[in-house]
Motif scaffolding. Structure first.
Motif, short mmCIF file in Angstrom:
data_model
loop_
_atom_site.label_atom_id
_atom_site.label_comp_id
_atom_site.label_asym_id
_atom_site.label_seq_id
_atom_site.Cartn_x
_atom_site.Cartn_y
_atom_site.Cartn_z
N CYS A 44 0.83 -1.22 0.00
CA CYS A 44 0.00 0.00 0.00
C CYS A 44 0.86 1.26 0.00
N LYS B 5 -3.16 4.42 -3.47
CA LYS B 5 -3.26 4.57 -2.03
C LYS B 5 -3.87 5.91 -1.65
N CYS C 163 -6.89 1.23 -0.21
CA CYS C 163 -6.84 1.18 -1.66
C CYS C 163 -8.12 1.78 -2.23
#
Length: 111
Positions: A19, A25, A35
């Motif tokens: 991430c 992100k 996400c």
């Protein structure tokens, strides 16, 4: 079959998949990464992972670590420049290299 946990960018530097390095992100109001494609929260990486644009052309694998004092010093200079510009000063912003040199020359060592 387990997929690779790193990818090489255009300069050949390995970037960890996750991430943190993902293009999609976002940070929520509680400071957690999630996400925008699959709505997972800090689950490592998903099938939608794409390398962030800032990392695609990164050349130095180790980056540059800057002290809090230096970052505060630069911030204060930039705030002063913005205030002067707001009041009509048309002088250009100082070069970052000049600010670094000035900071390094004015370091006070406390032993």
């Amino acid at each position: 079959m387990k997929s690779k946990k790193t990818r090489k960018n255009k300069r050949g530097i390995k970037v960890k998949k996750g991430c943190v390095s993902c293009k999609y992100k976002e940070i929520d109001s509680k400071g957690r990464r999630h996400c925008t494609k699959c709505s997972t929260i800090e689950e490592g990486y998903c099938t939608k992972w794409r390398m962030a644009d800032a990392l695609r052309m990164k050349e130095n694998p180790f980056g540059t670590i800057k002290s809090k004092e230096y970052l505060h010093y630069v911030r204060d200079i930039r705030i002063d420049e913005a205030e002067k510009a707001w009041h009509g000063d048309t002088s250009p912003a100082r070069e970052l290299e000049d600010i670094r040199k000035e900071f390094n020359n004015n370091i006070n060592y406390n032993f």
